[in-house]
Design an enzyme around this catalytic site. Structure first.
Site, PDB file in Angstrom:
ATOM      1  N   HIS A  43       6.029   6.493  30.103  1.00 15.07           N
ATOM      2  CA  HIS A  43       7.231   7.103  30.561  1.00 15.07           C
ATOM      3  C   HIS A  43       8.277   7.367  29.677  1.00 15.07           C
ATOM      4  O   HIS A  43       9.303   6.871  29.621  1.00 15.07           O
ATOM      5  CB  HIS A  43       7.890   6.151  31.704  1.00 15.07           C
ATOM      6  CG  HIS A  43       6.883   5.628  32.854  1.00 15.07           C
ATOM      7  ND1 HIS A  43       5.904   4.849  32.589  1.00 15.07           N
ATOM      8  CD2 HIS A  43       6.784   5.977  34.178  1.00 15.07           C
ATOM      9  CE1 HIS A  43       5.170   4.607  33.785  1.00 15.07           C
ATOM     10  NE2 HIS A  43       5.929   5.350  34.664  1.00 15.07           N
TER      11      HIS A  43
ATOM     12  N   GLY B  44       8.034  -4.677  35.996  1.00 12.58           N
ATOM     13  CA  GLY B  44       7.114  -3.513  36.128  1.00 12.58           C
ATOM     14  C   GLY B  44       7.256  -3.006  37.537  1.00 12.58           C
ATOM     15  O   GLY B  44       7.111  -2.094  38.110  1.00 12.58           O
TER      16      GLY B  44
ATOM     17  N   LEU C 282       9.147  -3.208  40.561  1.00 12.49           N
ATOM     18  CA  LEU C 282      10.607  -3.371  40.589  1.00 12.49           C
ATOM     19  C   LEU C 282      11.048  -4.032  41.175  1.00 12.49           C
ATOM     20  O   LEU C 282      10.887  -4.532  42.241  1.00 12.49           O
ATOM     21  CB  LEU C 282      10.849  -1.630  40.628  1.00 12.49           C
ATOM     22  CG  LEU C 282      10.418  -0.622  39.747  1.00 12.49           C
ATOM     23  CD1 LEU C 282      10.779   0.834  40.230  1.00 12.49           C
ATOM     24  CD2 LEU C 282      10.874  -0.864  38.311  1.00 12.49           C
TER      25      LEU C 282
ATOM     26  N   GLY D 165      17.356   4.107  40.617  1.00 12.08           N
ATOM     27  CA  GLY D 165      16.258   4.090  42.003  1.00 12.08           C
ATOM     28  C   GLY D 165      15.743   2.952  42.298  1.00 12.08           C
ATOM     29  O   GLY D 165      15.727   2.493  43.535  1.00 12.08           O
TER      30      GLY D 165
ATOM     31  N   ASN E  20      20.293   7.722  35.615  1.00 11.31           N
ATOM     32  CA  ASN E  20      19.950   8.833  35.462  1.00 11.31           C
ATOM     33  C   ASN E  20      19.566   9.817  36.342  1.00 11.31           C
ATOM     34  O   ASN E  20      19.397  10.938  36.273  1.00 11.31           O
ATOM     35  CB  ASN E  20      18.691   8.590  34.198  1.00 11.31           C
ATOM     36  CG  ASN E  20      17.652   8.313  34.897  1.00 11.31           C
ATOM     37  OD1 ASN E  20      17.224   8.569  36.206  1.00 11.31           O
ATOM     38  ND2 ASN E  20      16.745   7.171  34.547  1.00 11.31           N
TER      39      ASN E  20
ATOM     40  N   LYS F 157      18.118  11.580  32.012  1.00  9.61           N
ATOM     41  CA  LYS F 157      16.537  11.403  32.001  1.00  9.61           C
ATOM     42  C   LYS F 157      15.959  12.306  31.101  1.00  9.61           C
ATOM     43  O   LYS F 157      16.328  13.507  31.089  1.00  9.61           O
ATOM     44  CB  LYS F 157      15.813  11.435  33.312  1.00  9.61           C
ATOM     45  CG  LYS F 157      14.743  10.660  33.277  1.00  9.61           C
ATOM     46  CD  LYS F 157      13.945  10.496  34.837  1.00  9.61           C
ATOM     47  CE  LYS F 157      12.790   9.563  34.785  1.00  9.61           C
ATOM     48  NZ  LYS F 157      12.378   9.281  36.193  1.00  9.61           N
TER      49      LYS F 157
ATOM     50  N   GLU G  53      13.658 -15.474  49.561  1.00  6.46           N
ATOM     51  CA  GLU G  53      12.652 -15.944  48.921  1.00  6.46           C
ATOM     52  C   GLU G  53      11.817 -15.307  47.787  1.00  6.46           C
ATOM     53  O   GLU G  53      11.742 -15.705  46.656  1.00  6.46           O
ATOM     54  CB  GLU G  53      11.478 -15.973  50.105  1.00  6.46           C
ATOM     55  CG  GLU G  53      11.747 -17.034  51.276  1.00  6.46           C
ATOM     56  CD  GLU G  53      12.650 -16.610  52.102  1.00  6.46           C
ATOM     57  OE1 GLU G  53      12.765 -17.222  53.059  1.00  6.46           O
ATOM     58  OE2 GLU G  53      12.622 -15.429  52.421  1.00  6.46           O
TER      59      GLU G  53
ATOM     60  N   PHE H  56       7.345 -18.007  54.978  1.00  7.86           N
ATOM     61  CA  PHE H  56       8.450 -17.222  54.266  1.00  7.86           C
ATOM     62  C   PHE H  56       8.130 -16.876  53.050  1.00  7.86           C
ATOM     63  O   PHE H  56       8.846 -15.958  52.466  1.00  7.86           O
ATOM     64  CB  PHE H  56       9.658 -18.043  54.434  1.00  7.86           C
ATOM     65  CG  PHE H  56       9.995 -18.385  55.936  1.00  7.86           C
ATOM     66  CD1 PHE H  56       9.493 -17.532  57.179  1.00  7.86           C
ATOM     67  CD2 PHE H  56      11.189 -19.309  56.378  1.00  7.86           C
ATOM     68  CE1 PHE H  56       9.826 -17.982  58.259  1.00  7.86           C
ATOM     69  CE2 PHE H  56      11.424 -19.461  57.364  1.00  7.86           C
ATOM     70  CZ  PHE H  56      10.834 -18.893  58.670  1.00  7.86           C
TER      71      PHE H  56
END
Length: 646
Positions: free
Chosen positions: A27, A126, A128, A158, A187, A248, A385, A410
């Site tokens: 990326h 990774g 997210l 994001g 970005n 970006k 949690e 849960f």
């Protein structure tokens, strides 16, 4: 006047482009947006020694936006930072190593992962939304160890749509963790399109202020602005959050469009990308970077929590007396969830590394007993949690042994967080109470039925160190719960302890011993070999005792651990009628599957299963529900009679 570090950011950008092109994936556009933020932190503001990433006093960087990791790799290589899976195996990372990004034998994984030899990071990221919670756990560990350190967490705009981010932001305010600084990389682009206006820099500023943060709104490509904001972290009574407005693909025209997420350049495009960065350098009047990288400020000396070879708890009788359970034991009625609470308190007395987190049900999981005994080592996470499990991963990285408890049902919403902890090889102990159909009146929304199959999948996988990726414990009575919790604390790795709500008689003597992969033999016979687990061992024992009165004697085993050594059970079955019946209060895929696979390999034993056959509904108590599902004592008796007749 320009900051001389800006020239190095130009060179870092070139490394990002080259390394992702060499890898054929990665990326680069996201990484380029972070050049000035990462450069400011790693060259100038963070107090750490690149030659000793294991120093517990070091400031830490958590890259929640894990796909942007090439910029961190490039900066760390420029600094000659140390890599390796242990101090004994350490070596300096070189710029040439950047060419190995994402290769099978490289320490430069596609996303951050300390377990693969990049100890600058504390946790795999990774997936997210999880990094800020890890940072909060690191901060709690620093507080317990009385270490003055800061934790910086880089989050994508994001990514900030993830609810766990806001769980963590609440948690940080609740616990006054002013040394944690979330940095939002705004970005404006996601993967498929631009981010929602709800994740725009302007809206994030407002949200963060509403959450109680002192928000620093900066140009993410102005290193002086970034440095000024970072310098405020930990200096006052308010938590600092930085909203950094970035671009970006910064510096490379061909990577700025929103269509370029996760797309490296071709080899033929690299020269143009480097020329584009050089053009930016010329426009900014930057001289070419030269000489060694500047050394970041050194951290103070400090020690983490002291380690022990073995954690040994007090005798069972002493522990239950200390926690007010002696009368229940005398009456021979004590639930496994309550015994877990007694075990947790005993562990707390035995080792200062034991800490506990809970999701607003500590009076049901009985982690509240630990909170009363050790209030400084108990952290309430409220109904969040996912945050709780990632906080536990951060505490583990700080050298502590966290027990994270909630209802087993849960915990299911945190399975992604558990997987990231497994990738990290975190030393976290999950405890799921109120599991299975025995919960009864509360109904299926509170039960956990697929958890055994889910966790069993991890017990079948190697963690890369020759150990199971997770060890599963399912105690049948209070003595087993006490000793298996102690065993979990002594395992360096993930564990799951499954406890139940109902009070049950003691099956084991108070001085009973247990072993990894073991099972307890509770009855011997020549008819069917019965295998119970957890609460169902009590019902299976009642069924076996009833059949004994009719002259039918069965073997009975209590299966309390996965992975398991199935041979004692298979051997007993071979000596009897060659038939095994497993009895469980969960959906299929648990101990029944483990024994069926073992029997298939041996080829001389048949395995039958009684598991929850459908989605249940509530009933006045657990035994009523179990009977309605065909799992009551009389159902077990009837099935055993059928199998005994052949």
């Amino acid at each position: 006047m320009s900051n001389p570090l800006e020239s190095r950011v130009i060179e870092l950008g070139k490394h990002v482009v080259r390394m992702t092109t060499a890898a054929g994936s990665g990326h680069p556009s996201s990484a380029l947006s972070l050049g000035h933020i990462v450069g400011t932190l790693m060259y100038e503001q963070m107090r750490y020694d690149p030659c000793n990433p294991w120093n517990p006093a070091s400031d830490r960087l958590v890259l929640s936006e894990g796909h942007s990791v090439p910029i961190v790799y490039a900066t760390y290589a420029d600094l000659g930072g140390v890599v390796g899976k242990s101090p004994a195996a350490k070596r300096a990372l070189t710029l040439d190593d950047l060419k190995t990004l994402r290769e099978l034998d490289s320490v430069l994984d596609g996303h951050p992962n300390p377990a693969e030899g990049f100890p600058f990071f504390d946790a795999a990221t990774g997936s997210l939304g999880q990094g800020l919670s890890v940072g909060a756990g690191l901060a709690l560990g620093a507080r317990l160890s009385k270490i003055d350190k800061r934790i910086f967490v880089i989050i994508g705009d994001g990514e900030s749509r993830e609810g766990q981010i806001w769980e963590a932001l609440d948690f940080i305010i609740d616990h006054k963790l002013v040394n944690v600084c979330p940095i939002f990389n705004c970005n404006g682009q996601g993967q498929a399109d631009y981010v929602s206006k709800q994740q725009s820099a302007d809206v994030l500023v407002g949200k963060l202020r509403a959450f109680g943060y002192d928000v620093q709104d900066v140009d993410g490509h102005k290193m002086d602005q970034i440095a000024a904001a970072v310098a405020k972290v930990g200096k006052g009574s308010m938590s600092i959050a930085i909203v950094a407005r970035t671009q970006k693909g910064w510096g490379v025209d061909s990577l700025k469009d929103k269509s370029n997420h996760g797309k490296p350049l071709t080899a033929a495009q690299v020269a143009d990308a480097e020329a584009s960065l050089d053009k930016v350098a010329a426009e900014l009047k930057l001289s070419k970077a030269s000489g060694p990288a500047p050394k970041p400020p050194m951290p103070p000396s400090a020690n983490g929590p002291a380690k022990k070879d073995k954690i040994a708890v007090m005798p069972f009788a002493e522990a239950v007396a200390k926690t007010g359970m002696a009368e229940a034991v005398a009456k021979n009625k004590l639930s496994t969830r309550r015994a877990y609470g007694a075990a947790l308190v005993a562990l707390g007395h035995a080792d200062e590394r034991i800490v506990a987190v809970d999701g607003d049900v500590s009076n049901s999981t009985f982690a509240s007993l630990f909170g009363k005994a050790f209030p400084n080592r108990f952290f309430e996470c409220k109904i969040a949690e996912q945050n709780m499990i990632s906080v536990a991963a951060g505490l583990s990285a700080a050298g502590y042994i966290p027990f994270a408890s909630s209802f087993a049902k849960f915990l299911a919403r945190g399975y992604d967080q558990l997987e990231m902890a497994a990738i990290t090889r975190a030393n976290v102990k999950l405890v799921g109470s109120h599991a299975g159909c025995s919960l009864g009146a509360d109904g299926p929304s509170q039960m956990s039925l697929p958890d055994l199959a889910y966790f069993r999948a991890y017990t079948n996988a190697d963690d890369g160190r020759g150990n199971p990726a997770l060890t599963f414990f399912h105690p049948a009575d209070a003595v087993a719960a006490y000793r298996l919790t102690e065993m979990a604390a002594n395992i360096n790795g993930l564990c799951y302890v499954r406890t139940h709500r109902p009070d049950v008689p003691l099956i084991y003597p108070q001085d009973a011993t247990f072993k990894l992969g073991g099972c307890g033999k509770l009855a011997e016979g020549n008819a069917v070999t019965v295998v119970g687990s957890g609460y169902m061992t009590t019902l299976a024992l009642a069924a076996v005792r009833e059949l004994e009165k009719a002259g039918v004697k069965c073997n009975l085993f209590d299966a309390y651990c996965l992975p398991m050594d199935a041979e004692p059970i298979l051997s007993a079955a071979r000596k009897a009628n060659g038939v095994i019946l497993t009895v469980e209060d969960n959906f299929a895929g648990g101990f029944n599957a483990a024994l069926a696979e073992a029997a298939a390999r041996s080829g001389d034993v048949k395995v039958f299963a009684m598991t929850c056959p459908r989605i249940p509904k509530s009933g006045k108590d657990g035994d009523i529900v179990l009977a309605a599902l065909g799992l009551g004592v009389q159902n077990i008796v009837a099935r055993l009679k059928e199998l005994a007749r052949g």
